[in-house]
Design a protein around this motif. Structure first.
Motif, PDB file in Angstrom:
ATOM      1  N   VAL A   2       0.862  -1.176   0.000  1.00 38.62           N
ATOM      2  CA  VAL A   2       0.000   0.000   0.000  1.00 38.62           C
ATOM      3  C   VAL A   2       0.904   1.233   0.000  1.00 38.62           C
ATOM      4  CG1 VAL A   2      -1.804   1.271   1.230  1.00 38.62           C
ATOM      5  CG2 VAL A   2      -1.832  -1.226   1.229  1.00 38.62           C
ATOM      6  N   PHE A   3       0.537   2.215  -0.810  1.00 36.09           N
ATOM      7  CA  PHE A   3       1.278   3.472  -0.882  1.00 36.09           C
ATOM      8  C   PHE A   3       0.528   4.524  -0.073  1.00 36.09           C
ATOM      9  CE2 PHE A   3       2.075   1.240  -4.913  1.00 36.09           C
ATOM     10  CZ  PHE A   3       3.441   1.057  -4.795  1.00 36.09           C
ATOM     11  N   TYR A   4       1.245   5.186   0.811  1.00 38.76           N
ATOM     12  CA  TYR A   4       0.664   6.211   1.669  1.00 38.76           C
ATOM     13  C   TYR A   4       1.249   7.570   1.291  1.00 38.76           C
ATOM     14  CZ  TYR A   4      -0.877   2.300   4.544  1.00 38.76           C
ATOM     15  OH  TYR A   4      -1.471   1.153   4.981  1.00 38.76           O
ATOM     16  N   PHE A   5       0.393   8.588   1.304  1.00 38.76           N
ATOM     17  CA  PHE A   5       0.784   9.952   0.965  1.00 38.76           C
ATOM     18  C   PHE A   5       0.225  10.879   2.033  1.00 38.76           C
ATOM     19  CE2 PHE A   5       0.062   7.442  -2.801  1.00 38.76           C
ATOM     20  CZ  PHE A   5       1.136   7.714  -3.630  1.00 38.76           C
ATOM     21  N   LYS A   6       0.885  12.010   2.223  1.00 45.01           N
ATOM     22  CA  LYS A   6       0.396  13.029   3.160  1.00 45.01           C
ATOM     23  C   LYS A   6      -0.291  14.137   2.366  1.00 45.01           C
ATOM     24  CE  LYS A   6       1.515  11.682   7.258  1.00 45.01           C
ATOM     25  NZ  LYS A   6       0.404  11.345   8.136  1.00 45.01           N
ATOM     26  N   ALA A   7      -1.528  14.434   2.731  1.00 41.60           N
ATOM     27  CA  ALA A   7      -2.241  15.544   2.094  1.00 41.60           C
ATOM     28  C   ALA A   7      -1.548  16.849   2.465  1.00 41.60           C
ATOM     29  CB  ALA A   7      -3.699  15.568   2.560  1.00 41.60           C
ATOM     30  N   ARG A   8      -1.865  17.901   1.722  1.00 38.08           N
ATOM     31  CA  ARG A   8      -1.240  19.215   1.980  1.00 38.08           C
ATOM     32  C   ARG A   8      -1.306  19.555   3.467  1.00 38.08           C
ATOM     33  NH1 ARG A   8      -4.055  22.760  -2.179  1.00 38.08           N
ATOM     34  NH2 ARG A   8      -3.841  20.901  -3.410  1.00 38.08           N
ATOM     35  N   PRO A   9      -0.168  19.959   4.039  1.00 38.38           N
ATOM     36  CA  PRO A   9      -0.075  20.164   5.490  1.00 38.38           C
ATOM     37  C   PRO A   9      -1.083  21.174   6.038  1.00 38.38           C
ATOM     38  CG  PRO A   9       2.098  20.317   4.461  1.00 38.38           C
ATOM     39  CD  PRO A   9       1.091  20.208   3.361  1.00 38.38           C
ATOM     40  N   GLU A  10      -1.358  22.235   5.280  1.00 38.40           N
ATOM     41  CA  GLU A  10      -2.286  23.259   5.787  1.00 38.40           C
ATOM     42  C   GLU A  10      -3.709  22.739   5.941  1.00 38.40           C
ATOM     43  OE1 GLU A  10      -2.054  23.927   1.273  1.00 38.40           O
ATOM     44  OE2 GLU A  10      -0.682  23.347   2.857  1.00 38.40           O
ATOM     45  N   ASP A  13      -3.906  16.840   9.279  1.00 40.82           N
ATOM     46  CA  ASP A  13      -3.173  15.579   9.198  1.00 40.82           C
ATOM     47  C   ASP A  13      -4.049  14.501   8.550  1.00 40.82           C
ATOM     48  OD1 ASP A  13      -1.194  13.685   9.522  1.00 40.82           O
ATOM     49  OD2 ASP A  13      -1.798  13.196  11.581  1.00 40.82           O
ATOM     50  N   TYR A  14      -3.994  14.425   7.226  1.00 33.88           N
ATOM     51  CA  TYR A  14      -4.768  13.428   6.490  1.00 33.88           C
ATOM     52  C   TYR A  14      -3.835  12.521   5.712  1.00 33.88           C
ATOM     53  CZ  TYR A  14      -8.977  16.098   7.419  1.00 33.88           C
ATOM     54  OH  TYR A  14     -10.015  16.741   8.034  1.00 33.88           O
ATOM     55  N   THR A  15      -4.143  11.232   5.736  1.00 33.02           N
ATOM     56  CA  THR A  15      -3.384  10.260   4.957  1.00 33.02           C
ATOM     57  C   THR A  15      -4.218   9.835   3.762  1.00 33.02           C
ATOM     58  OG1 THR A  15      -2.219   9.462   6.912  1.00 33.02           O
ATOM     59  CG2 THR A  15      -2.277   7.987   4.998  1.00 33.02           C
ATOM     60  N   ILE A  16      -3.585   9.868   2.604  1.00 38.15           N
ATOM     61  CA  ILE A  16      -4.189   9.396   1.357  1.00 38.15           C
ATOM     62  C   ILE A  16      -3.452   8.105   1.022  1.00 38.15           C
ATOM     63  CG2 ILE A  16      -4.582   9.921  -1.079  1.00 38.15           C
ATOM     64  CD1 ILE A  16      -4.267  12.933  -0.302  1.00 38.15           C
ATOM     65  N   PHE A  17      -4.174   7.085   0.581  1.00 38.91           N
ATOM     66  CA  PHE A  17      -3.491   5.833   0.288  1.00 38.91           C
ATOM     67  C   PHE A  17      -4.124   5.126  -0.900  1.00 38.91           C
ATOM     68  CE2 PHE A  17      -6.614   5.255   3.595  1.00 38.91           C
ATOM     69  CZ  PHE A  17      -7.254   4.053   3.330  1.00 38.91           C
ATOM     70  N   MET A  18      -3.328   4.222  -1.500  1.00 37.30           N
ATOM     71  CA  MET A  18      -3.819   3.446  -2.637  1.00 37.30           C
ATOM     72  C   MET A  18      -3.070   2.123  -2.694  1.00 37.30           C
ATOM     73  SD  MET A  18      -2.239   5.421  -5.916  1.00 37.30           S
ATOM     74  CE  MET A  18      -0.486   5.436  -6.226  1.00 37.30           C
ATOM     75  N   GLY A  19      -3.724   1.131  -3.282  1.00 37.35           N
ATOM     76  CA  GLY A  19      -3.118  -0.180  -3.428  1.00 37.35           C
ATOM     77  C   GLY A  19      -2.180  -0.233  -4.617  1.00 37.35           C
ATOM     78  N   LEU A  20      -1.270  -1.197  -4.570  1.00 40.46           N
ATOM     79  CA  LEU A  20      -0.306  -1.402  -5.644  1.00 40.46           C
ATOM     80  C   LEU A  20      -0.993  -1.894  -6.917  1.00 40.46           C
ATOM     81  CD1 LEU A  20       2.658  -1.867  -6.667  1.00 40.46           C
ATOM     82  CD2 LEU A  20       2.482  -4.153  -5.693  1.00 40.46           C
ATOM     83  N   ASP A  21      -1.989  -2.775  -6.753  1.00 39.41           N
ATOM     84  CA  ASP A  21      -2.646  -3.384  -7.912  1.00 39.41           C
ATOM     85  C   ASP A  21      -4.067  -3.798  -7.531  1.00 39.41           C
ATOM     86  OD1 ASP A  21      -2.428  -5.723  -6.368  1.00 39.41           O
ATOM     87  OD2 ASP A  21      -0.609  -6.365  -7.408  1.00 39.41           O
ATOM     88  N   LYS A  22      -4.743  -4.471  -8.456  1.00 35.81           N
ATOM     89  CA  LYS A  22      -6.150  -4.827  -8.217  1.00 35.81           C
ATOM     90  C   LYS A  22      -6.320  -5.801  -7.051  1.00 35.81           C
ATOM     91  CE  LYS A  22      -6.258  -8.303 -11.912  1.00 35.81           C
ATOM     92  NZ  LYS A  22      -6.868  -8.635 -13.197  1.00 35.81           N
ATOM     93  N   TYR A  50      -7.846   6.340  -1.604  1.00 38.86           N
ATOM     94  CA  TYR A  50      -8.679   6.592  -0.427  1.00 38.86           C
ATOM     95  C   TYR A  50      -8.084   7.726   0.388  1.00 38.86           C
ATOM     96  CZ  TYR A  50     -10.506   1.809  -1.046  1.00 38.86           C
ATOM     97  OH  TYR A  50     -11.076   0.664  -1.532  1.00 38.86           O
ATOM     98  N   ILE A  51      -8.971   8.414   1.084  1.00 44.19           N
ATOM     99  CA  ILE A  51      -8.514   9.305   2.149  1.00 44.19           C
ATOM    100  C   ILE A  51      -9.238   8.854   3.406  1.00 44.19           C
ATOM    101  CG2 ILE A  51     -10.253  11.089   1.635  1.00 44.19           C
ATOM    102  CD1 ILE A  51      -7.994  13.089   2.672  1.00 44.19           C
ATOM    103  N   ARG A  52      -8.503   8.817   4.498  1.00 42.95           N
ATOM    104  CA  ARG A  52      -9.115   8.449   5.779  1.00 42.95           C
ATOM    105  C   ARG A  52      -9.402   9.740   6.535  1.00 42.95           C
ATOM    106  NH1 ARG A  52      -6.863   3.418   8.176  1.00 42.95           N
ATOM    107  NH2 ARG A  52      -8.216   2.673   6.504  1.00 42.95           N
ATOM    108  N   LEU A  53     -10.693  10.005   6.720  1.00 40.84           N
ATOM    109  CA  LEU A  53     -11.103  11.190   7.464  1.00 40.84           C
ATOM    110  C   LEU A  53     -10.959  10.934   8.958  1.00 40.84           C
ATOM    111  CD1 LEU A  53     -14.302  12.136   5.403  1.00 40.84           C
ATOM    112  CD2 LEU A  53     -11.973  13.005   5.148  1.00 40.84           C
ATOM    113  N   HIS A  54     -11.077  11.983   9.738  1.00 41.18           N
ATOM    114  CA  HIS A  54     -11.018  11.842  11.188  1.00 41.18           C
ATOM    115  C   HIS A  54     -12.384  11.381  11.686  1.00 41.18           C
ATOM    116  CE1 HIS A  54      -7.148  13.722  10.904  1.00 41.18           C
ATOM    117  NE2 HIS A  54      -7.668  14.805  10.357  1.00 41.18           N
ATOM    118  N   LYS A  55     -12.390  10.699  12.821  1.00 43.71           N
ATOM    119  CA  LYS A  55     -13.649  10.213  13.400  1.00 43.71           C
ATOM    120  C   LYS A  55     -14.672  11.339  13.459  1.00 43.71           C
ATOM    121  CE  LYS A  55     -13.309   5.989  15.770  1.00 43.71           C
ATOM    122  NZ  LYS A  55     -13.653   5.082  14.708  1.00 43.71           N
TER     123      LYS A  55
END
Length: 169
Positions: A2-10, A13-22, A50-55
């Protein structure tokens, strides 16, 4: 993987992620969280992002900036979609993703099509894609264990709340 990315800091704190393949996408579909919002290029092959929102947050709480990060990442990770301008990206809460036994690996439908939103992406914005790629981290998470841990914590929390409501005699 899984690849994880950080959304724009401003934006927070949100993590965006995606799978390598199907096959990885299947795992992400299966073990998603209620706070996850799923993105995909409409009517073309692309990564499942995907983006994981806060609770407590919903799809309505996604800021314009975070939305732009997500749709640019989806566009950049679509072979067809990355080559053309003016594509549509669809997004919906993870809980709206529908998977049946007859569907191919990585393929999904929706429980409620009215919950699916569409945003037009005019062109790839390299500054955004490059910024996200600089934050990219590859991991091999145990998605099932992560989901089970969250479920166990939620059950424990509900148990505590119920115990607090029971009047003592």
């Amino acid at each position: 993987m899984v690849f994880y990315f950080k959304a724009r800091p401003e934006a927070g704190d949100y993590t965006i992620f995606m799978g390598l393949d199907k096959f990885e996408n299947e795992e992400l579909i299966k073990y998603g969280f209620p706070e996850d919002i799923w993105f995909h290029v409409d009517k073309m092959s692309s990564a499942h992002v995907y983006i994981r929102l806060h609770k407590g947050q919903t799809i309505d709480d996604i800021s314009e900036g975070v939305l732009e990060d997500c749709v640019q990442l989806v566009k950049a990770n679509s072979i067809q979609g990355n080559k053309v301008n003016n594509i549509d990206v669809v997004y919906t809460p993870w809980s709206n993703l529908k998977k049946t036994a007859s569907m191919d690996v990585g393929q999904i439908g929706f429980h409620n099509p009215k919950m699916v939103r569409t945003v037009r992406v005019e062109k790839r914005i390299n500054e955004i894609v490059n910024r996200l790629n600089r934050t990219k981290v590859e991991r091999k998470p145990d998605l099932k264990a992560e989901r089970e841990a969250v479920n166990a914590a939620e059950r424990a929390e509900r148990k505590l709340q119920l115990r607090d409501k029971v009047p003592s005699s």
